[in-house]
Design a protein around this motif. Structure first.
Motif, PDB file in Angstrom:
ATOM      1  N   GLN A   1       0.830  -1.196   0.000  1.00 19.46           N
ATOM      2  CA  GLN A   1       0.000   0.000   0.000  1.00 19.46           C
ATOM      3  C   GLN A   1       0.871   1.256   0.000  1.00 19.46           C
ATOM      4  O   GLN A   1       1.943   1.282   0.612  1.00 19.46           O
ATOM      5  CB  GLN A   1      -0.924   0.019   1.218  1.00 19.46           C
ATOM      6  CG  GLN A   1      -2.008  -1.036   1.178  1.00 19.46           C
ATOM      7  CD  GLN A   1      -2.983  -0.906   2.327  1.00 19.46           C
ATOM      8  OE1 GLN A   1      -2.625  -0.473   3.427  1.00 19.46           O
ATOM      9  NE2 GLN A   1      -4.239  -1.274   2.084  1.00 19.46           N
TER      10      GLN A   1
ATOM     11  N   GLU B   1      -5.251   9.284   0.905  1.00 17.95           N
ATOM     12  CA  GLU B   1      -5.692   8.490  -0.244  1.00 17.95           C
ATOM     13  C   GLU B   1      -4.770   7.273  -0.326  1.00 17.95           C
ATOM     14  O   GLU B   1      -3.553   7.417  -0.257  1.00 17.95           O
ATOM     15  CB  GLU B   1      -5.600   9.330  -1.511  1.00 17.95           C
ATOM     16  CG  GLU B   1      -5.895   8.622  -2.805  1.00 17.95           C
ATOM     17  CD  GLU B   1      -5.690   9.542  -3.998  1.00 17.95           C
ATOM     18  OE1 GLU B   1      -4.948   9.155  -4.914  1.00 17.95           O
ATOM     19  OE2 GLU B   1      -6.256  10.659  -4.008  1.00 17.95           O
TER      20      GLU B   1
ATOM     21  N   THR C   1      -3.478   3.623  -2.169  1.00 14.13           N
ATOM     22  CA  THR C   1      -3.410   2.770  -3.355  1.00 14.13           C
ATOM     23  C   THR C   1      -2.818   1.421  -2.952  1.00 14.13           C
ATOM     24  O   THR C   1      -1.729   1.364  -2.374  1.00 14.13           O
ATOM     25  CB  THR C   1      -2.544   3.401  -4.456  1.00 14.13           C
ATOM     26  OG1 THR C   1      -3.126   4.642  -4.866  1.00 14.13           O
ATOM     27  CG2 THR C   1      -2.440   2.484  -5.665  1.00 14.13           C
TER      28      THR C   1
ATOM     29  N   LYS D   1      -5.503  -0.614  -6.951  1.00  9.52           N
ATOM     30  CA  LYS D   1      -6.810  -0.170  -6.482  1.00  9.52           C
ATOM     31  C   LYS D   1      -6.634   1.048  -5.581  1.00  9.52           C
ATOM     32  O   LYS D   1      -5.982   0.967  -4.528  1.00  9.52           O
ATOM     33  CB  LYS D   1      -7.500  -1.299  -5.704  1.00  9.52           C
ATOM     34  CG  LYS D   1      -8.931  -0.992  -5.285  1.00  9.52           C
ATOM     35  CD  LYS D   1      -9.893  -1.124  -6.428  1.00  9.52           C
ATOM     36  CE  LYS D   1     -11.339  -0.995  -5.962  1.00  9.52           C
ATOM     37  NZ  LYS D   1     -12.310  -1.167  -7.057  1.00  9.52           N
ATOM     38  N   THR D   2      -7.162   2.192  -6.014  1.00 11.71           N
ATOM     39  CA  THR D   2      -7.056   3.429  -5.247  1.00 11.71           C
ATOM     40  C   THR D   2      -8.387   3.728  -4.573  1.00 11.71           C
ATOM     41  O   THR D   2      -9.428   3.770  -5.232  1.00 11.71           O
ATOM     42  CB  THR D   2      -6.651   4.609  -6.150  1.00 11.71           C
ATOM     43  OG1 THR D   2      -5.394   4.316  -6.767  1.00 11.71           O
ATOM     44  CG2 THR D   2      -6.513   5.889  -5.346  1.00 11.71           C
ATOM     45  N   LYS D   3      -8.337   3.943  -3.242  1.00 11.97           N
ATOM     46  CA  LYS D   3      -9.533   4.242  -2.468  1.00 11.97           C
ATOM     47  C   LYS D   3      -9.368   5.586  -1.758  1.00 11.97           C
ATOM     48  O   LYS D   3      -8.270   6.095  -1.607  1.00 11.97           O
ATOM     49  CB  LYS D   3      -9.800   3.146  -1.437  1.00 11.97           C
ATOM     50  CG  LYS D   3     -10.116   1.775  -2.034  1.00 11.97           C
ATOM     51  CD  LYS D   3     -10.445   0.768  -0.940  1.00 11.97           C
ATOM     52  CE  LYS D   3     -10.814  -0.585  -1.533  1.00 11.97           C
ATOM     53  NZ  LYS D   3     -11.160  -1.577  -0.485  1.00 11.97           N
ATOM     54  N   ASN D   4     -10.497   6.130  -1.326  1.00 16.27           N
ATOM     55  CA  ASN D   4     -10.504   7.426  -0.621  1.00 16.27           C
ATOM     56  C   ASN D   4      -9.821   8.507  -1.443  1.00 16.27           C
ATOM     57  O   ASN D   4      -8.970   9.251  -0.941  1.00 16.27           O
ATOM     58  CB  ASN D   4      -9.838   7.303   0.747  1.00 16.27           C
ATOM     59  CG  ASN D   4     -10.630   6.472   1.718  1.00 16.27           C
ATOM     60  OD1 ASN D   4     -11.858   6.448   1.668  1.00 16.27           O
ATOM     61  ND2 ASN D   4      -9.942   5.764   2.593  1.00 16.27           N
TER      62      ASN D   4
ATOM     63  N   ASN E   1     -12.631  12.715   0.878  1.00 16.96           N
ATOM     64  CA  ASN E   1     -12.183  11.381   0.466  1.00 16.96           C
ATOM     65  C   ASN E   1     -13.384  10.666  -0.140  1.00 16.96           C
ATOM     66  O   ASN E   1     -14.295  10.247   0.578  1.00 16.96           O
ATOM     67  CB  ASN E   1     -11.663  10.572   1.655  1.00 16.96           C
ATOM     68  CG  ASN E   1     -10.363  11.106   2.206  1.00 16.96           C
ATOM     69  OD1 ASN E   1     -10.344  11.741   3.252  1.00 16.96           O
ATOM     70  ND2 ASN E   1      -9.281  10.838   1.521  1.00 16.96           N
ATOM     71  N   ASN E   2     -13.387  10.552  -1.457  1.00 15.07           N
ATOM     72  CA  ASN E   2     -14.527   9.921  -2.094  1.00 15.07           C
ATOM     73  C   ASN E   2     -14.116   9.384  -3.456  1.00 15.07           C
ATOM     74  O   ASN E   2     -13.501  10.092  -4.244  1.00 15.07           O
ATOM     75  CB  ASN E   2     -15.685  10.910  -2.244  1.00 15.07           C
ATOM     76  CG  ASN E   2     -16.896  10.283  -2.898  1.00 15.07           C
ATOM     77  OD1 ASN E   2     -17.117  10.448  -4.090  1.00 15.07           O
ATOM     78  ND2 ASN E   2     -17.694   9.563  -2.123  1.00 15.07           N
TER      79      ASN E   2
ATOM     80  N   GLU F   1     -13.313   5.549  -5.955  1.00 14.70           N
ATOM     81  CA  GLU F   1     -12.361   4.455  -6.097  1.00 14.70           C
ATOM     82  C   GLU F   1     -12.016   4.298  -7.574  1.00 14.70           C
ATOM     83  O   GLU F   1     -12.853   4.525  -8.449  1.00 14.70           O
ATOM     84  CB  GLU F   1     -12.947   3.153  -5.543  1.00 14.70           C
ATOM     85  CG  GLU F   1     -13.226   3.192  -4.059  1.00 14.70           C
ATOM     86  CD  GLU F   1     -13.780   1.883  -3.526  1.00 14.70           C
ATOM     87  OE1 GLU F   1     -13.830   0.900  -4.314  1.00 14.70           O
ATOM     88  OE2 GLU F   1     -14.151   1.832  -2.336  1.00 14.70           O
TER      89      GLU F   1
ATOM     90  N   GLU G   1      -9.474   1.846 -10.438  1.00 17.22           N
ATOM     91  CA  GLU G   1      -8.749   0.589 -10.621  1.00 17.22           C
ATOM     92  C   GLU G   1      -7.916   0.636 -11.891  1.00 17.22           C
ATOM     93  O   GLU G   1      -8.366   1.107 -12.931  1.00 17.22           O
ATOM     94  CB  GLU G   1      -9.740  -0.577 -10.693  1.00 17.22           C
ATOM     95  CG  GLU G   1      -9.094  -1.938 -10.843  1.00 17.22           C
ATOM     96  CD  GLU G   1     -10.127  -3.053 -10.918  1.00 17.22           C
ATOM     97  OE1 GLU G   1     -10.461  -3.610  -9.858  1.00 17.22           O
ATOM     98  OE2 GLU G   1     -10.605  -3.342 -12.039  1.00 17.22           O
TER      99      GLU G   1
ATOM    100  N   LYS H   1     -16.068   3.558  -8.343  1.00 19.94           N
ATOM    101  CA  LYS H   1     -17.010   4.156  -7.399  1.00 19.94           C
ATOM    102  C   LYS H   1     -16.786   5.657  -7.382  1.00 19.94           C
ATOM    103  O   LYS H   1     -15.676   6.119  -7.123  1.00 19.94           O
ATOM    104  CB  LYS H   1     -16.804   3.565  -5.996  1.00 19.94           C
ATOM    105  CG  LYS H   1     -17.764   4.119  -4.946  1.00 19.94           C
ATOM    106  CD  LYS H   1     -17.491   3.495  -3.582  1.00 19.94           C
ATOM    107  CE  LYS H   1     -18.398   4.069  -2.509  1.00 19.94           C
ATOM    108  NZ  LYS H   1     -18.115   3.509  -1.161  1.00 19.94           N
TER     109      LYS H   1
END
Length: 362
Positions: free
Chosen positions: A206, A251, A253, A278-281, A300-301, A303, A305, A344
């Protein structure tokens, strides 16, 4: 720019040592601008004007920044027969501060002495100050058996001044493993002379991103022009122009990779990789209506890929004889395929010429 650095090392024993890296980099900038009154010809070359340079003006601007870095870590390396162990643990800190000061004045008395004090007109001043810092601890441990089985663990615990105190620290781990198959006896028994080496590897880890400006979680006041409170005089006014979000955080990844490395025919190196990110937040501005009266806060919103594969081949050799004997050459081929999509996101977003929508590239 000048860099001052100190690199002390303390060796406790052959297997263990302590190191530090201390550096300081200051920068200094000065600019002076003088615009004298200049007459230029207009219309039918019978008249002159100086509207673009009147009144004359002089401006002086100074910028100064300081960047400090501290890295301190301990190294350990030890072999226990066919078992090889190494470890590293340390601390990192960086902090930066910047200041700009400027002054400007109009109606310069003498073109031969264009200074702020030698003016009769309006005078303006301004300044700017900003700073940021990051701090973290890190660790890495490696193990291999006879150079055949390879394991690694690493992790970082990082904090940043760009987030609030309740969400500024986060831990980012990673793991990897490798297997040199050609070191196995059953592979050597095959007597494949064309295969020089082959390794299979896999990794998971990560990474964090915090690059979103300097004060996104704070309510910042900005100069919004002049206001009147008595209908007769003007006062300088400051107001909040953007919503603040104290809950934003890193954020993240997550990267998964599986690969194969091989050397064949005494010089042809082949690398194959499949990966998924995969990147989130995702850190981005919220989508809000203009009726709120302020700019959107950072949130933070979302996602995203990325999936793909890479093929990289290189042939390395040298010329054995003739005029160019001993000349090394390298011939390579590279190919990759990548697919990016938003998985997302919520409502569709139009930013300039770009459309962000779930199922489409970011």
């Amino acid at each position: 720019n000048t860099v001052f650095s100190v690199l002390p090392t303390i060796t406790i024993c052959p297997e263990f040592n302590l190191k530090a890296e201390l550096s300081y980099r200051p920068t200094e900038y000065f600019q002076k601008r003088f615009i004298p009154v200049r007459n230029y010809v207009v219309d039918t070359w019978t008249s002159t004007s100086n509207t673009h340079t009147y009144p004359s003006s002089v401006r002086e601007e100074t910028r100064h920044s300081d960047f400090y870095t501290i890295n301190a870590y301990a190294n350990f390396n030890k072999a226990f027969g066919l078992h090889n162990v190494s470890a590293l643990a340390g601390f990192n800190q960086e902090w930066y501060q910047y200041r700009k000061t400027w002054g400007e004045a109009e109606d310069v008395i003498s073109n031969n002495l264009p200074t702020l004090g030698m003016t009769n007109g309006a005078q303006y001043t301004g300044d700017n100050f900003e700073h940021w810092a990051i701090r973290g601890a890190f660790v890495r441990a490696n193990y291999d058996y006879a150079g055949r089985y390879l394991l690694e663990f690493s992790g970082r615990y990082d904090g940043t001044s760009r987030f609030g105190k309740n969400s500024r620290f986060q831990f980012f781990p990673s793991f990897s493993a490798g297997w040199r198959m050609t070191e196995e006896q059953f592979m050597q028994n095959l007597h494949w002379s064309w295969l020089n080496s082959m390794k299979i590897r896999a990794s998971w880890g990560q990474l964090g991103n915090q690059n979103i400006g300097i004060y996104p979680y704070q309510a910042v006041m900005e100069n919004e022009g002049n206001y009147t409170f008595d209908n007769s005089s003007l006062s300088t006014g400051y107001a909040q122009t953007k919503y603040a979000n104290r809950n934003i955080t890193w954020e993240t990844t997550t990267v998964t990779d599986i690969g194969l490395e091989a050397t064949v025919f005494n010089g042809l190196n082949v690398t194959l990789d499949w990966y998924k990110k995969k990147t989130k937040n995702i850190l981005r501005d919220a989508q809000v209506t203009g009726a709120l009266g302020l700019d959107a806060p950072v949130i933070n919103n979302g996602e995203m890929e990325n999936k793909g594969f890479e093929i990289n081949t290189q042939y390395v050799n040298n010329i054995k004889g003739g005029l160019f004997k001993g000349l090394n050459y390298n011939v390579g081929f590279y190919f990759d395929r990548n697919r990016n999509k938003v998985t997302k996101f919520g409502a569709d977003e139009i930013s300039g010429h770009y459309l962000r929508q779930e199922g489409l590239p970011y």
